[in-house]
Design a protein around this motif. Sequence first.
Motif, PDB file in Angstrom:
ATOM      1  N   LEU A  52     -31.372 -12.835  23.922  1.00  0.00           N
ATOM      2  CA  LEU A  52     -29.994 -12.443  23.619  1.00  0.00           C
ATOM      3  C   LEU A  52     -29.181 -12.274  24.892  1.00  0.00           C
ATOM      4  CD1 LEU A  52     -28.075 -11.704  21.261  1.00  0.00           C
ATOM      5  CD2 LEU A  52     -28.761  -9.318  21.599  1.00  0.00           C
ATOM      6  N   GLU A  53     -29.811 -11.750  25.928  1.00  0.00           N
ATOM      7  CA  GLU A  53     -29.128 -11.564  27.197  1.00  0.00           C
ATOM      8  C   GLU A  53     -28.724 -12.909  27.807  1.00  0.00           C
ATOM      9  OE1 GLU A  53     -27.400  -9.478  30.290  1.00  0.00           O
ATOM     10  OE2 GLU A  53     -28.248  -8.700  28.420  1.00  0.00           O
ATOM     11  N   ARG A  54     -29.571 -13.908  27.630  1.00  0.00           N
ATOM     12  CA  ARG A  54     -29.287 -15.223  28.224  1.00  0.00           C
ATOM     13  C   ARG A  54     -28.205 -15.986  27.464  1.00  0.00           C
ATOM     14  NH1 ARG A  54     -32.879 -19.628  31.306  1.00  0.00           N
ATOM     15  NH2 ARG A  54     -31.483 -21.413  31.022  1.00  0.00           N
ATOM     16  N   VAL A  55     -28.097 -15.775  26.156  1.00  0.00           N
ATOM     17  CA  VAL A  55     -27.177 -16.594  25.353  1.00  0.00           C
ATOM     18  C   VAL A  55     -25.783 -15.982  25.219  1.00  0.00           C
ATOM     19  CG1 VAL A  55     -29.068 -17.568  24.014  1.00  0.00           C
ATOM     20  CG2 VAL A  55     -27.874 -15.551  23.144  1.00  0.00           C
ATOM     21  N   LYS A  56     -25.481 -14.977  26.019  1.00  0.00           N
ATOM     22  CA  LYS A  56     -24.138 -14.406  25.976  1.00  0.00           C
ATOM     23  C   LYS A  56     -23.101 -15.507  26.189  1.00  0.00           C
ATOM     24  CE  LYS A  56     -25.040  -9.650  27.454  1.00  0.00           C
ATOM     25  NZ  LYS A  56     -24.795  -8.634  28.523  1.00  0.00           N
ATOM     26  N   ASN A  57     -22.086 -15.499  25.349  1.00  0.00           N
ATOM     27  CA  ASN A  57     -20.982 -16.468  25.426  1.00  0.00           C
ATOM     28  C   ASN A  57     -21.367 -17.876  25.006  1.00  0.00           C
ATOM     29  OD1 ASN A  57     -19.280 -14.413  26.544  1.00  0.00           O
ATOM     30  ND2 ASN A  57     -20.177 -14.812  28.561  1.00  0.00           N
ATOM     31  N   ILE A  58     -22.558 -18.042  24.422  1.00  0.00           N
ATOM     32  CA  ILE A  58     -22.964 -19.346  23.891  1.00  0.00           C
ATOM     33  C   ILE A  58     -22.822 -19.307  22.377  1.00  0.00           C
ATOM     34  CG2 ILE A  58     -24.831 -21.016  23.632  1.00  0.00           C
ATOM     35  CD1 ILE A  58     -25.966 -20.069  26.260  1.00  0.00           C
ATOM     36  N   ARG A  59     -22.060 -20.232  21.828  1.00  0.00           N
ATOM     37  CA  ARG A  59     -21.788 -20.223  20.397  1.00  0.00           C
ATOM     38  C   ARG A  59     -22.924 -20.905  19.637  1.00  0.00           C
ATOM     39  NH1 ARG A  59     -15.707 -22.029  19.254  1.00  0.00           N
ATOM     40  NH2 ARG A  59     -16.273 -21.087  17.253  1.00  0.00           N
ATOM     41  N   GLY A  60     -23.165 -20.409  18.414  1.00  0.00           N
ATOM     42  CA  GLY A  60     -24.219 -21.001  17.598  1.00  0.00           C
ATOM     43  C   GLY A  60     -24.579 -20.111  16.435  1.00  0.00           C
ATOM     44  N   ILE A  61     -25.819 -20.204  15.987  1.00  0.00           N
ATOM     45  CA  ILE A  61     -26.242 -19.501  14.791  1.00  0.00           C
ATOM     46  C   ILE A  61     -26.236 -17.987  15.009  1.00  0.00           C
ATOM     47  CG2 ILE A  61     -27.678 -21.463  14.127  1.00  0.00           C
ATOM     48  CD1 ILE A  61     -30.133 -19.836  14.846  1.00  0.00           C
ATOM     49  N   PRO A  62     -26.073 -17.216  13.935  1.00  0.00           N
ATOM     50  CA  PRO A  62     -26.044 -15.748  14.044  1.00  0.00           C
ATOM     51  C   PRO A  62     -27.377 -15.181  14.530  1.00  0.00           C
ATOM     52  CG  PRO A  62     -25.150 -16.475  11.937  1.00  0.00           C
ATOM     53  CD  PRO A  62     -25.790 -17.671  12.563  1.00  0.00           C
ATOM     54  N   ASP A  63     -27.321 -13.990  15.076  1.00  0.00           N
ATOM     55  CA  ASP A  63     -28.518 -13.334  15.610  1.00  0.00           C
ATOM     56  C   ASP A  63     -29.656 -13.217  14.595  1.00  0.00           C
ATOM     57  OD1 ASP A  63     -27.028 -13.132  17.877  1.00  0.00           O
ATOM     58  OD2 ASP A  63     -26.720 -10.960  17.763  1.00  0.00           O
ATOM     59  N   PRO A  64     -29.407 -12.809  13.340  1.00  0.00           N
ATOM     60  CA  PRO A  64     -30.519 -12.682  12.398  1.00  0.00           C
ATOM     61  C   PRO A  64     -31.264 -13.998  12.192  1.00  0.00           C
ATOM     62  CG  PRO A  64     -28.591 -11.542  11.557  1.00  0.00           C
ATOM     63  CD  PRO A  64     -28.137 -12.336  12.743  1.00  0.00           C
ATOM     64  N   ARG A  65     -30.549 -15.108  12.118  1.00  0.00           N
ATOM     65  CA  ARG A  65     -31.204 -16.402  11.951  1.00  0.00           C
ATOM     66  C   ARG A  65     -31.984 -16.780  13.209  1.00  0.00           C
ATOM     67  NH1 ARG A  65     -26.590 -20.205   9.039  1.00  0.00           N
ATOM     68  NH2 ARG A  65     -25.859 -18.642   7.543  1.00  0.00           N
ATOM     69  N   ALA A  66     -31.446 -16.416  14.367  1.00  0.00           N
ATOM     70  CA  ALA A  66     -32.150 -16.688  15.611  1.00  0.00           C
ATOM     71  C   ALA A  66     -33.478 -15.931  15.651  1.00  0.00           C
ATOM     72  CB  ALA A  66     -31.276 -16.289  16.805  1.00  0.00           C
ATOM     73  N   PHE A  67     -33.480 -14.697  15.177  1.00  0.00           N
ATOM     74  CA  PHE A  67     -34.718 -13.924  15.149  1.00  0.00           C
ATOM     75  C   PHE A  67     -35.717 -14.530  14.172  1.00  0.00           C
ATOM     76  CE2 PHE A  67     -37.395 -10.532  13.414  1.00  0.00           C
ATOM     77  CZ  PHE A  67     -38.006 -10.088  14.582  1.00  0.00           C
ATOM     78  N   VAL A  68     -35.240 -15.033  13.041  1.00  0.00           N
ATOM     79  CA  VAL A  68     -36.132 -15.696  12.086  1.00  0.00           C
ATOM     80  C   VAL A  68     -36.804 -16.897  12.746  1.00  0.00           C
ATOM     81  CG1 VAL A  68     -36.223 -17.056   9.959  1.00  0.00           C
ATOM     82  CG2 VAL A  68     -34.958 -14.904  10.008  1.00  0.00           C
ATOM     83  N   LEU A  69     -36.021 -17.688  13.477  1.00  0.00           N
ATOM     84  CA  LEU A  69     -36.588 -18.831  14.184  1.00  0.00           C
ATOM     85  C   LEU A  69     -37.686 -18.386  15.154  1.00  0.00           C
ATOM     86  CD1 LEU A  69     -33.571 -21.134  15.150  1.00  0.00           C
ATOM     87  CD2 LEU A  69     -35.464 -21.682  13.619  1.00  0.00           C
ATOM     88  N   GLN A  70     -37.393 -17.343  15.911  1.00  0.00           N
ATOM     89  CA  GLN A  70     -38.380 -16.841  16.866  1.00  0.00           C
ATOM     90  C   GLN A  70     -39.649 -16.379  16.155  1.00  0.00           C
ATOM     91  OE1 GLN A  70     -35.964 -13.824  18.962  1.00  0.00           O
ATOM     92  NE2 GLN A  70     -36.252 -15.073  20.795  1.00  0.00           N
ATOM     93  N   SER A  71     -39.493 -15.658  15.063  1.00  0.00           N
ATOM     94  CA  SER A  71     -40.636 -15.127  14.333  1.00  0.00           C
ATOM     95  C   SER A  71     -41.497 -16.244  13.756  1.00  0.00           C
ATOM     96  CB  SER A  71     -40.164 -14.194  13.213  1.00  0.00           C
ATOM     97  OG  SER A  71     -39.451 -13.098  13.743  1.00  0.00           O
ATOM     98  N   CYS A  72     -40.829 -17.265  13.206  1.00  0.00           N
ATOM     99  CA  CYS A  72     -41.566 -18.399  12.644  1.00  0.00           C
ATOM    100  C   CYS A  72     -42.349 -19.118  13.736  1.00  0.00           C
ATOM    101  CB  CYS A  72     -40.601 -19.370  11.963  1.00  0.00           C
ATOM    102  SG  CYS A  72     -39.902 -18.755  10.422  1.00  0.00           S
TER     103      CYS A  72
END
Length: 218
Positions: A52-72
């Motif tokens: 999250l710290e690295r993607v500041k100001n980068i547009r894209g999918i919402p945080d909850p979906r990003a966490f799902v991707l990471q978990s999968c």
Amino acid sequence: MKLRDAALAFISKKRRGVAWYKISQKKADKYGFYVYSSHMVWKDQPFFRKALERVKNIRGIPDPRAFVLQSCLRSIERIDGDVAECGVRQGRSTIFMLMSDLRPRQYHLFDSFAGLSEPTAEDRKRNGRTSWKSGDLITDEKVARENISGFGNTTVHVGWIPETLSGVADRRFALVHIDVDLYEPTRDALAFFYDRVCAHGLIICDDCKREFPRTFCC
């Protein structure tokens, strides 16, 4: 804002937290932010916070979906194979995956960087309207490449799906993330990758249309 929600925020102590959450969420939605309930511990996971710290100001999918991707991705540590992402945009979801993977993998990233193709009849809602038009979500390829710079295990395939997919026809995949927003490229990506995913691997569709066969709805 509903007057009832505002009144509850001041009048009812019991429901004050819920009322203020509704009010703040509506405001956040308007400006593209997210408000999380205090009990959601996932947002404090170290691998999520680091990305999250690295993607500041980068547009894209919402945080909850990003966490799902990471978990999968973290759940298939023992599964061999590459990772493919169809629909990179500015690389936000890519970075979340790259920074949470528990084993070294090659990442194949597919995007036209010319925005969406022309929507078809399948992309229209029941009222005949569509949320998209050709060229929406256009992204500068240089921006995407700069955002994912520093990772030596990525290959960017520039062009339209399915034409660009032939370059990985001989590869096997542990995880495929498809986020191309429209029916036809989603269908074509599913058709291509379905038999190339390793046993117990995953296909994740950010946009899942009701017309897809159930076996494709991963």
